[in-house]
Scaffold this motif. Structure first.
Motif, PDB file in Angstrom:
ATOM      1  N   MET A   1      95.429 -22.843  52.446  1.00  0.00           N
ATOM      2  CA  MET A   1      95.176 -21.976  53.600  1.00  0.00           C
ATOM      3  C   MET A   1      93.797 -22.243  54.180  1.00  0.00           C
ATOM      4  O   MET A   1      92.826 -22.452  53.464  1.00  0.00           O
ATOM      5  N   GLY A   2      93.739 -22.207  55.514  1.00  0.00           N
ATOM      6  CA  GLY A   2      92.468 -22.465  56.182  1.00  0.00           C
ATOM      7  C   GLY A   2      92.375 -21.740  57.504  1.00  0.00           C
ATOM      8  O   GLY A   2      93.222 -20.907  57.841  1.00  0.00           O
ATOM      9  N   CYS A   3      91.332 -22.075  58.252  1.00  0.00           N
ATOM     10  CA  CYS A   3      91.096 -21.457  59.554  1.00  0.00           C
ATOM     11  C   CYS A   3      92.146 -21.933  60.555  1.00  0.00           C
ATOM     12  O   CYS A   3      92.661 -23.033  60.439  1.00  0.00           O
ATOM     13  N   HIS A   4      92.433 -21.103  61.535  1.00  0.00           N
ATOM     14  CA  HIS A   4      93.374 -21.508  62.585  1.00  0.00           C
ATOM     15  C   HIS A   4      92.859 -22.759  63.296  1.00  0.00           C
ATOM     16  O   HIS A   4      91.643 -22.938  63.426  1.00  0.00           O
TER      17      HIS A   4
ATOM     18  N   GLN B   1      89.420 -23.344  65.041  1.00  0.00           N
ATOM     19  CA  GLN B   1      88.409 -22.430  64.489  1.00  0.00           C
ATOM     20  C   GLN B   1      87.776 -22.926  63.199  1.00  0.00           C
ATOM     21  O   GLN B   1      87.083 -22.158  62.527  1.00  0.00           O
ATOM     22  N   CYS B   2      88.000 -24.172  62.850  1.00  0.00           N
ATOM     23  CA  CYS B   2      87.398 -24.709  61.626  1.00  0.00           C
ATOM     24  C   CYS B   2      85.885 -24.722  61.776  1.00  0.00           C
ATOM     25  O   CYS B   2      85.361 -25.092  62.817  1.00  0.00           O
ATOM     26  N   HIS B   3      85.180 -24.308  60.729  1.00  0.00           N
ATOM     27  CA  HIS B   3      83.728 -24.234  60.804  1.00  0.00           C
ATOM     28  C   HIS B   3      83.065 -25.608  60.769  1.00  0.00           C
ATOM     29  O   HIS B   3      81.862 -25.718  60.932  1.00  0.00           O
ATOM     30  N   TYR B   4      83.854 -26.609  60.487  1.00  0.00           N
ATOM     31  CA  TYR B   4      83.334 -27.981  60.570  1.00  0.00           C
ATOM     32  C   TYR B   4      84.051 -28.724  61.683  1.00  0.00           C
ATOM     33  O   TYR B   4      84.264 -29.922  61.591  1.00  0.00           O
ATOM     34  N   GLN B   5      84.449 -28.011  62.701  1.00  0.00           N
ATOM     35  CA  GLN B   5      85.105 -28.532  63.902  1.00  0.00           C
ATOM     36  C   GLN B   5      86.521 -29.039  63.664  1.00  0.00           C
ATOM     37  O   GLN B   5      87.454 -28.509  64.246  1.00  0.00           O
TER      38      GLN B   5
ATOM     39  N   GLY C   1      88.027 -30.134  60.450  1.00  0.00           N
ATOM     40  CA  GLY C   1      88.549 -30.249  59.088  1.00  0.00           C
ATOM     41  C   GLY C   1      90.025 -29.909  58.978  1.00  0.00           C
ATOM     42  O   GLY C   1      90.793 -30.605  58.319  1.00  0.00           O
ATOM     43  N   ASN C   2      90.429 -28.837  59.683  1.00  0.00           N
ATOM     44  CA  ASN C   2      91.839 -28.444  59.545  1.00  0.00           C
ATOM     45  C   ASN C   2      92.778 -29.385  60.298  1.00  0.00           C
ATOM     46  O   ASN C   2      93.956 -29.474  59.966  1.00  0.00           O
ATOM     47  N   TYR C   3      92.261 -30.105  61.301  1.00  0.00           N
ATOM     48  CA  TYR C   3      93.105 -31.126  61.939  1.00  0.00           C
ATOM     49  C   TYR C   3      93.369 -32.267  60.953  1.00  0.00           C
ATOM     50  O   TYR C   3      94.456 -32.816  60.891  1.00  0.00           O
TER      51      TYR C   3
ATOM     52  N   LEU D   1      91.913 -22.304  49.149  1.00  0.00           N
ATOM     53  CA  LEU D   1      91.563 -21.488  50.303  1.00  0.00           C
ATOM     54  C   LEU D   1      90.200 -21.913  50.848  1.00  0.00           C
ATOM     55  O   LEU D   1      89.236 -22.040  50.094  1.00  0.00           O
ATOM     56  N   CYS D   2      90.131 -22.067  52.164  1.00  0.00           N
ATOM     57  CA  CYS D   2      88.856 -22.483  52.748  1.00  0.00           C
ATOM     58  C   CYS D   2      87.880 -21.317  52.730  1.00  0.00           C
ATOM     59  O   CYS D   2      88.249 -20.166  52.936  1.00  0.00           O
ATOM     60  N   ASN D   3      86.657 -21.631  52.462  1.00  0.00           N
ATOM     61  CA  ASN D   3      85.610 -20.644  52.259  1.00  0.00           C
ATOM     62  C   ASN D   3      85.434 -19.695  53.447  1.00  0.00           C
ATOM     63  O   ASN D   3      85.183 -18.515  53.272  1.00  0.00           O
ATOM     64  N   TRP D   4      85.584 -20.221  54.668  1.00  0.00           N
ATOM     65  CA  TRP D   4      85.157 -19.461  55.831  1.00  0.00           C
ATOM     66  C   TRP D   4      86.201 -18.542  56.410  1.00  0.00           C
ATOM     67  O   TRP D   4      85.864 -17.594  57.116  1.00  0.00           O
ATOM     68  N   CYS D   5      87.458 -18.812  56.173  1.00  0.00           N
ATOM     69  CA  CYS D   5      88.495 -17.937  56.741  1.00  0.00           C
ATOM     70  C   CYS D   5      89.399 -17.362  55.669  1.00  0.00           C
ATOM     71  O   CYS D   5      89.383 -16.168  55.406  1.00  0.00           O
TER      72      CYS D   5
ATOM     73  N   ILE E   1      87.720 -23.807  48.402  1.00  0.00           N
ATOM     74  CA  ILE E   1      87.179 -25.094  48.852  1.00  0.00           C
ATOM     75  C   ILE E   1      86.412 -24.823  50.140  1.00  0.00           C
ATOM     76  O   ILE E   1      86.661 -23.820  50.809  1.00  0.00           O
ATOM     77  N   MET E   2      85.470 -25.671  50.486  1.00  0.00           N
ATOM     78  CA  MET E   2      84.652 -25.364  51.656  1.00  0.00           C
ATOM     79  C   MET E   2      85.464 -25.410  52.940  1.00  0.00           C
ATOM     80  O   MET E   2      85.189 -24.685  53.886  1.00  0.00           O
ATOM     81  N   CYS E   3      86.471 -26.287  52.968  1.00  0.00           N
ATOM     82  CA  CYS E   3      87.226 -26.462  54.205  1.00  0.00           C
ATOM     83  C   CYS E   3      88.533 -27.150  53.821  1.00  0.00           C
ATOM     84  O   CYS E   3      88.570 -27.891  52.844  1.00  0.00           O
ATOM     85  N   THR E   4      89.603 -26.901  54.565  1.00  0.00           N
ATOM     86  CA  THR E   4      90.865 -27.573  54.229  1.00  0.00           C
ATOM     87  C   THR E   4      90.728 -29.085  54.394  1.00  0.00           C
ATOM     88  O   THR E   4      91.489 -29.845  53.804  1.00  0.00           O
ATOM     89  N   GLY E   5      89.730 -29.506  55.174  1.00  0.00           N
ATOM     90  CA  GLY E   5      89.475 -30.941  55.324  1.00  0.00           C
ATOM     91  C   GLY E   5      88.981 -31.569  54.031  1.00  0.00           C
ATOM     92  O   GLY E   5      89.022 -32.786  53.868  1.00  0.00           O
TER      93      GLY E   5
END
Ligand code: FES
Lengths: 330, 154
Positions: B68-71, B74-78, B80-82, B15-19, B43-47
């Protein structure tokens, strides 16, 4: 005169290319013959397994063992040579990672036997004869080595001291290993004898940002001679593969196949190549990604071409011994 | 995992930390009920998700893996989820070739406000995996080496 160290070379499940690679040392092979007393090399000289069995344990100083382990005979010799050798080297990609024979881990014994001995168009076998482990003849019982469902690496069967990657190992890698052994300057046990950078580091092609909209098979385009092959849409495993080969394949326009295997500290070769390839895809939505990936057939075959038995998952699932319905190389 | 004779899936969650990790927190603090099948790892980010993590979890006995991560957007590192979308698509194709059922590895999005969606996702995936049964990956290669047996009994 001091005794020369004793050298053994063996091939298990392999193509014979590693043997050629040793002969590919050219005149240096004479140095090997001068430095070592060759006590076992079935490919080149006439030895019997009984000769090895008669030796003392640890009598062989170094054994170069190539080939994967996929049947009882391979395993027998792996255990035997381990016992008789002070230093056991997994020589080449098959012994190290399973390599081509290891791709059989996408199938199982029944699937392979049915295809090879029954269903393939070039086979005529009306009595449906399959290999048997034992067969009684008037002259006595005949025995064939049992064939395994899962191909293993040498290190999955016996403890291995060193790994020499490559399909086959390049002459410079073999030379480095032989020189180190002769000089008694071996790295710590368990080491891979090779470089610890990736093929991309050694590749001379110009690299910029990778943004690819589709993949091409090698026969579909004539690549630019100077630009990174992956940037041109050609599959290249160099991004996740250990170097030491001199990046010879990309130099001539063929993407790295991955034969030197995972780099230092990597648990799963395929996962690393996968990550690199995925990063090169230029798409933001899942739908776009899927369209691009449709141009890359058989990804698992690409990622695990040389290290499937040595990967974390080792093989395709065999639910209760039954083969699953979907999947497998396309 | 077999508990009192019935199969209870073990799902490893990244799970990503921010969402999504916060969505899990929200589900917890709001006392929402959902099956206790998820072992979540932050994890910090799904990236950051190396496919090796997924393979490792399956190899070590997990019945499924939930990422699971941010939509998207909405990734906090711009981006990462892409990156995760691309890797996941390729990983899924690879796992299919290795005979793994589609439902065993899933990627979903949940924002920090979506505790309900988080709980529903875990519940749904638990049911799907229950229907599939245990994975038991290491049982795919029973010992076939007669000489290993010999040595062990020597
Ligand atoms: S921070 Fe949540 S997916 Fe990147």
């Amino acid at each position: 005169m001091t005794q020369k160290p004793k050298l053994a070379l063996y091939w298990a499940s392999s193509c014979g290319g590693c043997e050629i690679a040793v002969l590919g040392l050219h005149e240096k092979i004479l140095d090997v013959a001068a430095a070592f007393d060759i006590v076992f090399w079935p490919c080149v000289m006439d030895f019997k397994y009984a000769d090895v069995e008669a030796m003392e344990d640890g009598e062989i100083d170094v054994c170069f063992f190539n080939g994967a382990i996929r049947n009882d005979e391979n395993a027998h010799l792996a255990h035997l040579l381990r016992r008789k050798s002070k230093v056991l080297v997994a020589f080449g990609a098959c012994a190290f990672g399973g390599s081509m024979p290891g791709l059989a881990n996408f199938y199982d014994r029944d699937t392979m036997f049915n295809w090879i001995y029954m269903d393939s168009p070039t086979t005529i076998n009306p009595d449906k004869v399959l290999p048997q482990k034992r067969y009684d003849t008037p002259e006595g019982e005949l025995v064939l080595p049992g064939f395994w469902n899962t191909v293993k690496t040498l290190a999955q069967v016996v403890p291995v001291d060193y790994f020499l990657p490559g399909c086959p190992p390049e002459a410079q890698s073999i030379e480095a290993a032989v020189t180190a052994i002769v000089a008694g300057e071996l790295p710590p046990p368990g080491s891979v004898i090779g470089s610890d950078v990736t093929v991309c580091d050694e590749c001379k092609r110009t690299k910029t940002e990778k943004k690819i909209k589709r993949f091409y098979r090698p026969q579909e385009i004539i690549p630019d001679p100077d630009i990174c092959l992956l940037e041109q849409g050609l599959f290249c495993a160099g991004i996740g593969t250990r170097s030491g080969c001199g990046a010879k394949c990309p130099a001539v326009g063929m993407g790295c196949r991955g034969c030197y295997g995972p780099n230092e500290g990597v648990l799963d070769h395929g996962a690393k190549i996968l990550t690199g390839i995925a990063s090169a895809i230029d798409a933001e939505t899942a739908e776009e990604v899927e369209i691009i990936l449709d141009t890359l057939p058989d990804p698992a075959g690409y990622f695990y071409r040389f290290h499937l038995p040595d990967s974390l998952l080792r093989r395709k699932a065999r639910k209760n011994g039954k083969k699953q319905m979907d999947g497998g190389p396309q | 995992m077999i508990e009192n004779g019935t199969f209870k899936p073990v799902i490893v969650g990244f799970l990503c930390n921010w969402c999504s990790y916060r969505a899990a927190d929200l589900a917890g603090t709001s006392r929402m009920g959902y099956p206790s099948t998820l072992r979540d790892i932050r994890i910090m980010c799904t990236g950051r998700l190396d496919p090796t993590f997924v393979l490792r979890a399956l190899q070590k006995g997990a019945d499924g893996v939930l990422i699971m991560g941010c939509h998207p957007g909405q990734c906090h590192y711009q981006a990462g989820n892409y990156k995760a979308i691309r890797r996941f698509a390729l990983l899924k194709r690879t796992l299919r070739q290795l005979g793994l059922e589609e439902e065993r590895v899933q990627l979903h999005w949940a924002s920090a406000a979506e505790g309900v969606q988080f709980a529903e996702t875990v519940a749904r995936m638990t049911e799907q995996i229950k229907a599939l049964g245990p994975l038991d990956w290491s049982h795919n290669w029973p010992n076939e080496d007669p000489y290993a047996v010999e040595e062990a009994t020597e």
